[in-house]
Scaffold this motif. Structure first.
Motif, short mmCIF file in Angstrom:
data_model
loop_
_atom_site.label_atom_id
_atom_site.label_comp_id
_atom_site.label_asym_id
_atom_site.label_seq_id
_atom_site.Cartn_x
_atom_site.Cartn_y
_atom_site.Cartn_z
N ASP A 132 44.29 45.50 35.27
CA ASP A 132 45.44 44.67 34.88
C ASP A 132 45.93 45.21 33.54
O ASP A 132 45.40 44.88 32.48
CB ASP A 132 45.01 43.21 34.75
CG ASP A 132 46.17 42.27 34.44
OD1 ASP A 132 47.15 42.73 33.81
OD2 ASP A 132 46.10 41.09 34.81
N THR A 135 47.09 42.58 30.69
CA THR A 135 45.98 41.86 30.06
C THR A 135 45.15 42.78 29.19
O THR A 135 44.76 42.41 28.07
CB THR A 135 45.08 41.22 31.15
OG1 THR A 135 45.86 40.31 31.91
CG2 THR A 135 43.91 40.50 30.53
N ARG A 200 37.53 34.35 30.24
CA ARG A 200 37.68 35.41 31.24
C ARG A 200 36.96 35.01 32.54
O ARG A 200 37.49 35.23 33.63
CB ARG A 200 37.10 36.72 30.70
CG ARG A 200 37.34 37.95 31.59
CD ARG A 200 36.70 39.18 30.97
NE ARG A 200 36.92 40.37 31.77
CZ ARG A 200 37.84 41.28 31.52
NH1 ARG A 200 38.64 41.13 30.46
NH2 ARG A 200 37.98 42.35 32.30
N ASP A 203 39.09 32.48 34.25
CA ASP A 203 40.24 33.18 34.83
C ASP A 203 39.83 33.92 36.10
O ASP A 203 40.64 34.08 37.02
CB ASP A 203 40.83 34.18 33.83
CG ASP A 203 41.53 33.50 32.66
OD1 ASP A 203 41.85 32.29 32.77
OD2 ASP A 203 41.76 34.17 31.64
#
Length: 243
Positions: A132, A135, A200, A203
């Motif tokens: 990603d 991010t 994290r 997430d």
């Protein structure tokens, strides 16, 4: 030289009684009959999750006496040998190389007993998961802005070795890798690192109830002080995410 048992041998209840009778009773009545039966069967975390976080704690704290029993239990709880291998590799960076090395020989013996083939284990050449970019760019900028002038080598290695390599290795799903990392940080008392990694983990799919249960479970393996050090940090993350 005295004929002593190997230091990694788990003492029997009778042996514990000869040294610490009260500990023998706590071990029998609370750990074996309560934790090992009731806590491990609670629904908030699967037996597989519990095995992974327990392994993370045992490796991080280099608890040799628990290594083989927890490895056997992990395999019984459907943690794949490839995942165990990757947990050790991952923890070399988060618990230190020495603790990862200390887990190698006990794991080798367990793998041999379970007839694990080398071809089942992940290599350094496995194709990485997609990154990603947005991010990662935000993470890298934050670390660079805060610590780039303090230790540029740490900043660069964190990007190159961890977040553009280790965290993208496919042998552990992102949620599981985060779960192992959070467990290791709690077990090591590294509370300053928990907010980033707990966020994290959530997430990556770890729920509030599952994260809460991580602390309940790890109290028996990492000790109450480490749990109470982590409690306010978990609480703050939970509150912040609810806003």
């Amino acid at each position: 030289m005295s004929n002593q048992k190997n230091k990694t041998t788990t003492p029997t209840l009778d042996e514990i009684k000869m040294v610490a009778p009260a500990l023998k009773d706590f071990t029998k009545n609370d750990l074996l009959e309560n934790v090992w039966i009731k806590v491990w069967d609670k629904d908030e975390l699967s037996p597989r999750d519990r095995s992974m976080i327990t392994l993370a704690a045992v490796i991080t704290r280099n608890i040799q006496v628990e290594m083989s029993p927890m490895l056997d239990r992990a395999i019984d709880n459907s943690v794949k040998p490839s995942e165990i291998s990757e947990i050790i590799t991952h923890l070399a960076f988060y618990a230190g190389w020495g603790n990862a090395m200390a887990a190698i020989l006990p794991t080798k013996e367990v793998f041999e007993r379970h007839k694990v083939n080398l071809s089942e284990l992940p290599t350094s050449n496995d194709d990485l998961l997609p990154l990603d970019e947005n991010t990662e760019a935000q993470r890298a900028k934050f670390v660079e802005d805060n610590f780039g002038s303090t230790s540029p080598g740490v900043v660069k290695n964190t990007t190159d070795y961890l977040f553009r390599n280790l965290w993208l290795r496919p042998a552990l799903a992102p949620r599981d890798r985060s779960l192992v990392t959070v467990a290791a940080l709690v077990a090591a008392g590294q509370v300053a690192q928990i907010p980033f990694h707990l966020n994290r983990a959530m997430d990556n799919g770890l729920t509030h109830d599952q994260a809460s249960e991580v602390l309940t479970h790890l109290a028996f393996y990492a000790g109450w002080p480490n749990i109470f050090s982590a409690l306010p940090v978990f609480k703050e993350v939970f509150i912040t995410r609810q806003k």
